[in-house]
Design an enzyme around this catalytic site. Structure first.
Site, mmCIF file in Angstrom:
data_model
loop_
_atom_site.group_PDB
_atom_site.id
_atom_site.type_symbol
_atom_site.label_atom_id
_atom_site.label_comp_id
_atom_site.label_asym_id
_atom_site.label_seq_id
_atom_site.Cartn_x
_atom_site.Cartn_y
_atom_site.Cartn_z
ATOM 1 N N ASP A 8 0.559 -1.254 -0.250
ATOM 2 C CA ASP A 8 -0.033 0.162 0.002
ATOM 3 C C ASP A 8 1.290 0.920 0.032
ATOM 4 O OD1 ASP A 8 1.067 0.704 2.615
ATOM 5 O OD2 ASP A 8 -1.352 1.153 3.941
ATOM 6 N N CYS A 65 3.016 -2.763 3.805
ATOM 7 C CA CYS A 65 2.270 -1.655 3.962
ATOM 8 C C CYS A 65 2.493 -0.750 4.973
ATOM 9 C CB CYS A 65 1.429 -2.155 4.719
ATOM 10 S SG CYS A 65 1.013 -2.998 6.451
ATOM 11 N N THR A 67 3.009 -0.697 8.616
ATOM 12 C CA THR A 67 3.716 -1.631 9.368
ATOM 13 C C THR A 67 3.799 -3.125 8.661
ATOM 14 O OG1 THR A 67 1.686 -2.422 10.140
ATOM 15 C CG2 THR A 67 2.649 -1.077 11.304
ATOM 16 N N HIS A 98 11.181 -22.879 9.728
ATOM 17 C CA HIS A 98 10.049 -23.265 10.235
ATOM 18 C C HIS A 98 8.643 -23.551 9.656
ATOM 19 C CE1 HIS A 98 12.330 -23.220 14.351
ATOM 20 N NE2 HIS A 98 13.377 -23.687 13.738
ATOM 21 N N HIS A 132 9.285 -29.729 10.349
ATOM 22 C CA HIS A 132 8.317 -28.804 10.611
ATOM 23 C C HIS A 132 7.196 -29.222 9.698
ATOM 24 C CE1 HIS A 132 10.497 -26.712 13.417
ATOM 25 N NE2 HIS A 132 11.605 -26.436 12.847
HETATM 26 C C1 RB5 Z 1 -2.499 2.805 6.561
HETATM 27 O O1 RB5 Z 1 -2.137 4.243 6.871
HETATM 28 C C2 RB5 Z 1 -2.498 2.075 7.143
HETATM 29 O O2 RB5 Z 1 -2.959 1.231 8.140
HETATM 30 C C3 RB5 Z 1 -1.167 0.284 6.686
HETATM 31 O O3 RB5 Z 1 0.025 0.529 5.839
HETATM 32 C C4 RB5 Z 1 -0.422 -0.580 8.034
HETATM 33 O O4 RB5 Z 1 0.843 0.286 8.068
HETATM 34 C C5 RB5 Z 1 -1.549 -1.056 8.439
HETATM 35 O O5 RB5 Z 1 -1.989 -2.444 9.005
#
Ligand code: RB5
Length: 146
Positions: A8, A65, A67, A98, A132
């Site tokens: 994203d 994304c 995170t 694993h 595994h």
């Molecule tokens: C987008 O702002 C953010 O929520 C997305 O990139 C991600 O971190 C979601 O898990």
């Protein structure tokens, strides 16, 4: 080796960085987007990469994304995907050894660019340990509602 990647907007810059590293190293990288920093929805790209890895001839996928959390959750909704959120070389190596992860997920807002390259290398240089397999078979059975 053929690699599917997608992100994203939150993972876009890291995706571009990793893509250029892999391309320079002669890997066949297919980019499923996104193509800019404009806001988009990570499930759309987790789904595209998940379908590519499970239905086409890709060796593995990398998704990004902000995170790595949302896009890994999304990719894991595709049957046959084992997407692992990895945040250092150890988790990347173990995701392969694993879990035989067929997708790794990285956070563009949580993982530094140089660290991301080390993480990708650690995953790619690791080998699945067949001992595994019993656990992976159990994951498959969950998908079959058994
Ligand atoms: C987008 O702002 C953010 O929520 C997305 O990139 C991600 O971190 C979601 O898990």
């Amino acid at each position: 080796m053929k690699i599917a990647i997608g992100s994203d907007h939150g993972g876009f810059e890291l995706k571009e960085y990793v893509k250029s590293y892999l391309t320079k190293n002669k890997f066949n990288v297919v980019d499923f987007g996104t193509d800019s920093l404009d806001p988009v929805d990570y499930p759309d790209f987790g789904k595209k990469v998940g379908l590519a890895v499970t239905k086409e001839d890709y060796d593995f996928g990398i998704v990004f994304c902000g995170t790595g959390i949302g896009i890994s959750i999304s990719a894991n909704k595709i049957k046959g995907v084992r997407a692992a959120l990895v945040y250092d070389e150890l988790t990347a190596r173990l995701a392969k050894e694993h879990n035989n992860a067929n997708i790794i997920a990285l956070g563009g807002r949580t993982t530094a660019k140089d660290e991301a390259l080390k993480i990708v290398d650690a995953y790619m240089n690791a080998t699945y340990e067949l001992r595994h397999q019993k656990r992976l078979d159990k994951i498959n059975k969950i998908e079959e509602n058994e």
